[in-house]
Scaffold this motif. Structure first.
Motif, PDB file in Angstrom:
ATOM      1  N   TYR A 144     -41.234 -72.530 -46.111  1.00 48.39           N
ATOM      2  CA  TYR A 144     -41.238 -71.123 -45.697  1.00 48.39           C
ATOM      3  C   TYR A 144     -39.623 -70.742 -46.479  1.00 48.39           C
ATOM      4  O   TYR A 144     -38.871 -71.134 -46.023  1.00 48.39           O
ATOM      5  CB  TYR A 144     -40.839 -71.348 -44.258  1.00 48.39           C
ATOM      6  N   HIS A 146     -38.229 -67.899 -46.142  1.00 44.91           N
ATOM      7  CA  HIS A 146     -37.505 -67.102 -45.200  1.00 44.91           C
ATOM      8  C   HIS A 146     -37.309 -67.708 -43.911  1.00 44.91           C
ATOM      9  O   HIS A 146     -38.358 -68.211 -43.352  1.00 44.91           O
ATOM     10  CB  HIS A 146     -38.006 -65.714 -45.005  1.00 44.91           C
ATOM     11  N   HIS A 177     -33.864 -72.437 -45.836  1.00 46.43           N
ATOM     12  CA  HIS A 177     -34.703 -71.139 -46.425  1.00 46.43           C
ATOM     13  C   HIS A 177     -34.156 -71.211 -47.881  1.00 46.43           C
ATOM     14  O   HIS A 177     -33.438 -71.928 -48.234  1.00 46.43           O
ATOM     15  CB  HIS A 177     -33.979 -69.875 -45.861  1.00 46.43           C
ATOM     16  N   HIS A 179     -34.795 -67.689 -49.660  1.00 43.61           N
ATOM     17  CA  HIS A 179     -35.392 -66.530 -50.063  1.00 43.61           C
ATOM     18  C   HIS A 179     -34.833 -65.756 -51.148  1.00 43.61           C
ATOM     19  O   HIS A 179     -35.553 -64.726 -51.802  1.00 43.61           O
ATOM     20  CB  HIS A 179     -35.386 -65.634 -48.785  1.00 43.61           C
ATOM     21  N   TYR A 209     -45.385 -59.380 -45.673  1.00 49.71           N
ATOM     22  CA  TYR A 209     -44.813 -60.692 -45.055  1.00 49.71           C
ATOM     23  C   TYR A 209     -45.295 -60.826 -43.752  1.00 49.71           C
ATOM     24  O   TYR A 209     -45.842 -59.997 -43.091  1.00 49.71           O
ATOM     25  CB  TYR A 209     -43.264 -60.607 -44.949  1.00 49.71           C
ATOM     26  N   TYR A 223     -34.920 -63.338 -40.310  1.00 51.61           N
ATOM     27  CA  TYR A 223     -35.942 -63.341 -41.241  1.00 51.61           C
ATOM     28  C   TYR A 223     -36.258 -61.941 -41.838  1.00 51.61           C
ATOM     29  O   TYR A 223     -36.548 -61.852 -42.714  1.00 51.61           O
ATOM     30  CB  TYR A 223     -37.346 -63.672 -40.077  1.00 51.61           C
ATOM     31  N   CYS A 227     -36.409 -61.179 -45.860  1.00 54.66           N
ATOM     32  CA  CYS A 227     -37.634 -60.589 -46.643  1.00 54.66           C
ATOM     33  C   CYS A 227     -37.326 -59.366 -47.285  1.00 54.66           C
ATOM     34  O   CYS A 227     -37.847 -59.280 -48.369  1.00 54.66           O
ATOM     35  CB  CYS A 227     -38.663 -60.221 -45.434  1.00 54.66           C
ATOM     36  N   THR A 230     -35.667 -60.530 -50.410  1.00 50.48           N
ATOM     37  CA  THR A 230     -36.662 -60.961 -51.499  1.00 50.48           C
ATOM     38  C   THR A 230     -37.259 -59.853 -52.319  1.00 50.48           C
ATOM     39  O   THR A 230     -37.421 -59.683 -53.381  1.00 50.48           O
ATOM     40  CB  THR A 230     -37.526 -61.842 -50.795  1.00 50.48           C
ATOM     41  N   CYS A 282     -48.069 -61.483 -51.336  1.00 57.05           N
ATOM     42  CA  CYS A 282     -47.478 -62.107 -50.088  1.00 57.05           C
ATOM     43  C   CYS A 282     -46.293 -62.956 -50.289  1.00 57.05           C
ATOM     44  O   CYS A 282     -46.609 -64.125 -50.362  1.00 57.05           O
ATOM     45  CB  CYS A 282     -48.384 -62.560 -49.007  1.00 57.05           C
ATOM     46  N   GLY A 284     -43.987 -64.404 -48.672  1.00 53.58           N
ATOM     47  CA  GLY A 284     -43.574 -65.290 -47.802  1.00 53.58           C
ATOM     48  C   GLY A 284     -44.676 -66.389 -47.358  1.00 53.58           C
ATOM     49  O   GLY A 284     -44.231 -67.344 -46.810  1.00 53.58           O
TER      50      GLY A 284
END
Length: 370
Positions: A144, A146, A177, A179, A209, A223, A227, A230, A282, A284
Motif C-alpha cells: 500500500y 499510501h 507507506h 507514497h 485511488y 491517506y 494520494c 503522489t 491507479c 494506489g
C-alpha cells in the motif's frame, strides 16, 4: 497461555533475514460460498468498518452477507484466471521478483514470502513458515503506497496479534507507506510514458485511488493528503500542467460520504465538460485486481463512453514489471540499513550449537536425555 514455538527446535539452525510482502487479499474461488467467507473476514475488521460491533454484526450477517456474495462472485468470475485471482498472481510474481533480486546480491540467507491480510496465504501461516526457516530479523512491506488505518494499520494489527502468541519474536521493521518514494514515482512515470509511446496519449490523465470514508480524513488519517502528493509528484515528473490531470476516488461502499471527487461521477461528467478522451491510471494499486480490471476498465469505461466520451485508455497497474520490482527492491534495501545479512558460516553454527549444549548441561546437570 502456551506460546507458539518451533517443534524440535535446534539452536544451531542457520539464522535468516525475512522480507514479508503483504497485500489485501482475495477469495479462494469466484463462488458465493468463497466470497461469503472472504467478505465475513474482511468486513468484520474494525479497521475497515468503524461501526459499533453489535450493530455492525446485525447489518453484516443479516443483510450484506446474504446479498453481496452472489453479486461479488459474478464480478470475480469475470476477471478470474486459470492460476487464480489477478491480485494473487501479481503479488506472487512481485514477491518472486524481489526474492530473485535479493538472492543474487545476498544469497540464500534472505527469505522472501508473501501473505494476504484476508484470505490465503494467511499472515499467520507465512510467519510460521518463516520462523521454521530461521528468520530472526523481519521486514514487512505492505503493498500500500499510501498509509490508511483501514489497510496499513490493519496489516500491523494482524502482525502484532500474531506476535502476541509467539515465544520468540524477531527483530522487526514495518514499512508504513512509500507514497513519495522517488523510485516509486519514477517507476510509475516510466510505465505511463511507455504506455503513451505504444498507445498514444489522450487529453487528460485521471489518477484514480481507492476511496475511504470522509470521516477518516477528518479524524486525522493521512491517506487523502498522501494520494494528492503522489499525484502532484507524478504530474511534475511527467511534465503535466494542472489541467492535464486530476485525482479521483473510487470503490465507495455504503451511504455515507467518502473522499471526493468520485471516479464514476467524474467520468460521467467529463464528456459534458468537453473532455472526450482520457487515460486512467491507479497509483494506489500495486497490482491489477477486481477494482481496476472490472470496476475501472469495464464499468467506468462504459460510464465514460455512454456519456459521450470517445476514447478511454486504461493504463495497467505496475504489477511485476521490471521497473516496479527495481523500485520495491530499492525500498526494501533502504529499510534494511543497519541490519547485517546473516552469514551462517560453519564456525559460527558450530559455536552456537556448542553454546546451546553447554547451557543445557549447566541447567540440567546429570541429565542424559537432552
Amino acid at each position: 497461555m502456551p506460546y507458539n514455538g518451533t517443534d524440535n527446535f535446534s539452536h544451531s539452525q542457520p539464522e535468516r533475514l525475512g522480507i514479508l510482502v503483504t497485500n489485501l487479499g482475495t477469495p479462494d474461488a469466484p463462488t458465493p460460498s468463497a466470497l461469503r467467507r472472504y467478505l465475513a473476514e474482511f468486513l468484520w475488521d474494525p479497521r475497515v468498518v468503524e461501526v459499533p460491533r453489535p450493530i455492525w454484526w446485525l447489518i453484516l450477517h443479516g443483510v450484506i452477507l446474504r446479498i453481496r456474495p452472489k453479486k461479488s462472485a459474478a464480478a470475480y468470475a469475470s476477471v478470474w484466471q486459470p492460476e487464480g485471482s489477478p491480485l494473487l498472481i501479481h503479488t506472487a510474481k512481485q514477491a518472486e521478483g524481489i526474492r530473485e533480486a535479493l538472492k543474487a546480491k545476498y544469497g540464500s540467507n534472505v527469505v522472501v514470502g508473501f501473505a494476504m491480510r484476508y484470505g490465503n496465504p494467511s499472515i499467520a501461516r507465512v510467519l510460521d513458515e518463516m520462523q521454521d526457516q530461521g528468520v530472526r530479523k523481519l521486514l514487512v512491506l505492505p503493498l500500500y503506497p499510501h498509509y490508511s488505518a483501514s489497510t496499513t494499520a490493519s496489516t500491523f494489527d494482524a502482525i502484532s496479534n500474531d506476535f502476541a502468541q509467539r515465544r520468540w519474536l524477531p527483530d522487526f521493521r514495518f514499512i508504513s507507506h512509500y507514497h513519495d518514494y522517488p523510485a516509486y514515482i519514477e517507476a510509475m512515470a516510466q510505465h505511463i510514458e511507455a504506455h503513451w509511446a505504444n498507445h498514444g496519449r489522450h487529453e487528460k490523465l485521471v489518477l484514480s485511488y481507492h476511496g475511504v470514508p470522509l470521516k477518516y480524513l477528518l479524524k486525522g488519517d493521512p491517506y487523502h493528503c498522501e494520494c494528492h502528493k503522489t499525484s502532484r509528484l507524478l504530474a511534475e515528473r511527467l511534465g503535466l500542467g494542472p489541467d492535464d490531470y486530476m485525482t479521483t476516488f473510487q470503490s465507495r461502499f455504503g451511504r455515507e460520504e467518502w473522499l471526493q471527487p468520485y471516479t464514476d461521477k467524474t467520468l460521467k461528467s467529463l464528456p459534458g465538460d468537453g473532455v472526450k478522451s482520457i487515460d486512467v491510471f491507479c497509483p494506489g494499486f500495486s497490482s491489477d485486481c477486481l477494482e481496476t480490471i472490472e470496476e475501472i476498465n469495464e464499468e467506468n469505461r462504459e460510464y465514460f463512453i455512454e456519456s459521450g466520451g470517445e476514447a478511454f485508455g486504461y493504463i495497467p497497474c505496475l504489477n511485476a514489471t521490471p521497473g516496479h520490482i527495481e523500485a520495491l527492491v530499492q525500498l526494501v534495501e533502504d529499510n534494511l540499513q543497519g541490519w547485517a545479512i546473516p552469514k551462517n558460516d560453519a564456525d559460527e553454527l558450530t559455536a552456537r550449537a556448542q553454546c546451546a549444549e553447554a547451557r543445557k548441561k549447566a541447567t540440567f546437570p546429570g541429565r542424559t536425555d537432552i
